[in-house]
Design a protein around this motif. Structure first.
Motif, PDB file in Angstrom:
ATOM      1  N   MET A   1       0.889  -1.283   0.244  1.00  0.00           N
ATOM      2  CA  MET A   1      -0.010  -0.135   0.012  1.00  0.00           C
ATOM      3  C   MET A   1       0.757   1.354   0.094  1.00  0.00           C
ATOM      4  SD  MET A   1      -2.692   1.231   2.762  1.00  0.00           S
ATOM      5  CE  MET A   1      -1.764   1.714   4.126  1.00  0.00           C
ATOM      6  N   LYS A   2       0.573   2.130  -0.755  1.00  0.00           N
ATOM      7  CA  LYS A   2       1.166   3.369  -1.033  1.00  0.00           C
ATOM      8  C   LYS A   2       0.649   4.437  -0.094  1.00  0.00           C
ATOM      9  CE  LYS A   2       3.013   7.024  -4.225  1.00  0.00           C
ATOM     10  NZ  LYS A   2       2.694   7.292  -5.684  1.00  0.00           N
ATOM     11  N   ALA A   3       1.656   5.248   0.642  1.00  0.00           N
ATOM     12  CA  ALA A   3       0.802   6.156   1.487  1.00  0.00           C
ATOM     13  C   ALA A   3       0.332   7.437   0.773  1.00  0.00           C
ATOM     14  CB  ALA A   3       2.161   6.689   2.591  1.00  0.00           C
ATOM     15  N   ALA A   4      -0.768   7.999   1.425  1.00  0.00           N
ATOM     16  CA  ALA A   4      -1.243   9.054   0.397  1.00  0.00           C
ATOM     17  C   ALA A   4      -0.429  10.453   0.873  1.00  0.00           C
ATOM     18  CB  ALA A   4      -2.526   9.488   1.096  1.00  0.00           C
ATOM     19  N   THR A   5      -0.318  11.455   0.008  1.00  0.00           N
ATOM     20  CA  THR A   5       0.255  12.694   0.231  1.00  0.00           C
ATOM     21  C   THR A   5      -0.319  13.339   1.469  1.00  0.00           C
ATOM     22  OG1 THR A   5      -1.111  13.953  -1.141  1.00  0.00           O
ATOM     23  CG2 THR A   5       1.002  13.022  -1.868  1.00  0.00           C
ATOM     24  N   LEU A   6       0.260  14.663   2.181  1.00  0.00           N
ATOM     25  CA  LEU A   6      -0.336  15.251   3.290  1.00  0.00           C
ATOM     26  C   LEU A   6      -1.399  15.813   2.746  1.00  0.00           C
ATOM     27  CD1 LEU A   6       2.791  16.699   5.280  1.00  0.00           C
ATOM     28  CD2 LEU A   6       0.997  14.819   5.770  1.00  0.00           C
ATOM     29  N   ALA A   7      -1.540  16.451   1.408  1.00  0.00           N
ATOM     30  CA  ALA A   7      -2.549  17.228   0.845  1.00  0.00           C
ATOM     31  C   ALA A   7      -3.820  16.272   0.710  1.00  0.00           C
ATOM     32  CB  ALA A   7      -2.155  17.862  -0.328  1.00  0.00           C
ATOM     33  N   GLN A   8      -3.758  15.026   0.554  1.00  0.00           N
ATOM     34  CA  GLN A   8      -4.926  14.081   0.168  1.00  0.00           C
ATOM     35  C   GLN A   8      -5.653  13.725   1.756  1.00  0.00           C
ATOM     36  OE1 GLN A   8      -2.473  11.047  -1.776  1.00  0.00           O
ATOM     37  NE2 GLN A   8      -3.464  11.361  -3.693  1.00  0.00           N
ATOM     38  N   LEU A   9      -4.546  13.705   2.511  1.00  0.00           N
ATOM     39  CA  LEU A   9      -4.978  13.160   3.867  1.00  0.00           C
ATOM     40  C   LEU A   9      -5.788  14.331   4.773  1.00  0.00           C
ATOM     41  CD1 LEU A   9      -1.788  11.400   5.324  1.00  0.00           C
ATOM     42  CD2 LEU A   9      -3.886  10.479   4.663  1.00  0.00           C
ATOM     43  N   LYS A  10      -5.246  15.547   4.369  1.00  0.00           N
ATOM     44  CA  LYS A  10      -5.706  16.809   4.851  1.00  0.00           C
ATOM     45  C   LYS A  10      -7.351  16.971   4.372  1.00  0.00           C
ATOM     46  CE  LYS A  10      -5.587  21.788   5.286  1.00  0.00           C
ATOM     47  NZ  LYS A  10      -4.733  23.060   4.956  1.00  0.00           N
ATOM     48  N   LYS A  11      -7.307  16.704   3.011  1.00  0.00           N
ATOM     49  CA  LYS A  11      -8.910  16.976   2.318  1.00  0.00           C
ATOM     50  C   LYS A  11      -9.699  15.737   2.695  1.00  0.00           C
ATOM     51  CE  LYS A  11     -10.203  16.747  -2.566  1.00  0.00           C
ATOM     52  NZ  LYS A  11      -9.975  16.534  -3.786  1.00  0.00           N
ATOM     53  N   GLU A  12      -9.244  14.526   2.961  1.00  0.00           N
ATOM     54  CA  GLU A  12     -10.024  13.426   3.699  1.00  0.00           C
ATOM     55  C   GLU A  12     -10.596  13.642   5.223  1.00  0.00           C
ATOM     56  OE1 GLU A  12     -11.677  10.848   2.033  1.00  0.00           O
ATOM     57  OE2 GLU A  12     -10.950  11.804   0.238  1.00  0.00           O
ATOM     58  N   LEU A  13      -9.480  14.217   5.831  1.00  0.00           N
ATOM     59  CA  LEU A  13      -9.682  14.561   7.300  1.00  0.00           C
ATOM     60  C   LEU A  13     -11.030  15.645   7.347  1.00  0.00           C
ATOM     61  CD1 LEU A  13      -6.194  14.023   8.932  1.00  0.00           C
ATOM     62  CD2 LEU A  13      -7.935  12.664   9.257  1.00  0.00           C
ATOM     63  N   GLN A  14     -10.987  16.595   6.606  1.00  0.00           N
ATOM     64  CA  GLN A  14     -11.931  17.568   6.533  1.00  0.00           C
ATOM     65  C   GLN A  14     -13.367  17.019   6.502  1.00  0.00           C
ATOM     66  OE1 GLN A  14     -10.618  20.329   3.646  1.00  0.00           O
ATOM     67  NE2 GLN A  14      -9.193  21.461   5.074  1.00  0.00           N
ATOM     68  N   HIS A  15     -13.543  15.907   5.952  1.00  0.00           N
ATOM     69  CA  HIS A  15     -14.666  15.459   5.800  1.00  0.00           C
ATOM     70  C   HIS A  15     -15.247  14.360   7.094  1.00  0.00           C
ATOM     71  CE1 HIS A  15     -14.963  16.913   1.730  1.00  0.00           C
ATOM     72  NE2 HIS A  15     -13.964  15.907   1.455  1.00  0.00           N
ATOM     73  N   LEU A  16     -14.263  14.170   7.781  1.00  0.00           N
ATOM     74  CA  LEU A  16     -14.684  13.540   9.247  1.00  0.00           C
ATOM     75  C   LEU A  16     -15.283  14.086  10.142  1.00  0.00           C
ATOM     76  CD1 LEU A  16     -11.634  11.224   9.152  1.00  0.00           C
ATOM     77  CD2 LEU A  16     -13.738  10.676   7.946  1.00  0.00           C
ATOM     78  N   ASP A  17     -16.273  13.641  11.093  1.00  0.00           N
ATOM     79  CA  ASP A  17     -16.764  14.308  12.167  1.00  0.00           C
ATOM     80  C   ASP A  17     -15.818  14.102  13.218  1.00  0.00           C
ATOM     81  OD1 ASP A  17     -17.081  11.782  12.927  1.00  0.00           O
ATOM     82  OD2 ASP A  17     -19.365  12.032  13.287  1.00  0.00           O
ATOM     83  N   ARG A  18     -16.229  14.725  14.503  1.00  0.00           N
ATOM     84  CA  ARG A  18     -15.321  14.775  15.721  1.00  0.00           C
ATOM     85  C   ARG A  18     -15.297  13.601  16.479  1.00  0.00           C
ATOM     86  NH1 ARG A  18     -14.741  19.078  19.520  1.00  0.00           N
ATOM     87  NH2 ARG A  18     -14.255  18.156  21.668  1.00  0.00           N
ATOM     88  N   GLU A  19     -16.172  12.703  16.322  1.00  0.00           N
ATOM     89  CA  GLU A  19     -15.817  11.398  16.799  1.00  0.00           C
ATOM     90  C   GLU A  19     -14.794  10.337  16.001  1.00  0.00           C
ATOM     91  OE1 GLU A  19     -16.023   8.370  19.615  1.00  0.00           O
ATOM     92  OE2 GLU A  19     -17.076  10.514  19.816  1.00  0.00           O
TER      93      GLU A  19
END
Length: 159
Positions: A1-19
């Motif tokens: 598995m190839k690790a995602a870039t920081l930009a991709q991670l940031k984009k995905e983390l913005q869509h998650l809720d607090r829990e």
């Protein structure tokens, strides 16, 4: 598995809720000690940089007290381990003034250690490398901080 870039991670983390974010952080903390240490720094010490520096200095004092001084081999090995841990703690903070101050403190502790590091080339080189790194970090700071830390630096240079 190839690790995602920081930009991709940031984009995905913005869509998650607090829990979900809380669960991710707790899961990260379980996998590696460094992750847990970074989370600890961010939660407890990020707002109190002076308290963090005092904690790291206390750790350095304890590590220097535990060095086996029967031979230079053990001293060199222990000093390398201390430098590695110090770099890790500096990386958590990410602030140049913290890095410069902790490096100067390390150099002061190394210089006052018995037996003297002057009799061993490797320890002297380690001392000079960390002193040069501290000088480089000091040059990028505010003028008032530069003046205060340069006074400490000049004292350490004249060993």
């Amino acid at each position: 598995m190839k690790a995602a870039t920081l930009a991709q991670l940031k984009k995905e983390l913005q869509h998650l809720d607090r829990e979900e974010l809380l669960q991710f952080c707790l899961r990260l903390g379980r996998f590696k000690l460094e992750n847990k240490e970074l989370i600890t720094y961010l939660l407890f010490y990020a707002d109190d940089e002076d308290g963090y520096m005092e904690t790291v200095k206390q750790q350095l004092d304890n590590q220097f007290a535990e060095i086996n001084t029967t031979s230079y081999f053990y001293i060199k090995k222990s000093v390398r381990k201390i430098v590695k841990g110090l770099k890790k703690n500096i990386r958590y903070s990410g602030k140049k003034e913290t890095e410069a101050e902790l490096l100067l403190y390390f150099c002061k502790k190394l210089l006052t250690m018995k037996p003297s590091i002057k009799r061993n080339k490797v320890l002297t080189n380690t001392y000079e490398r960390q002193l040069a790194l501290a000088q480089k970090k000091i040059s990028g700071l505010h003028e008032d901080l530069q003046y205060d830390l340069n006074l400490l630096l000049e004292d350490l240079k004249s060993f």
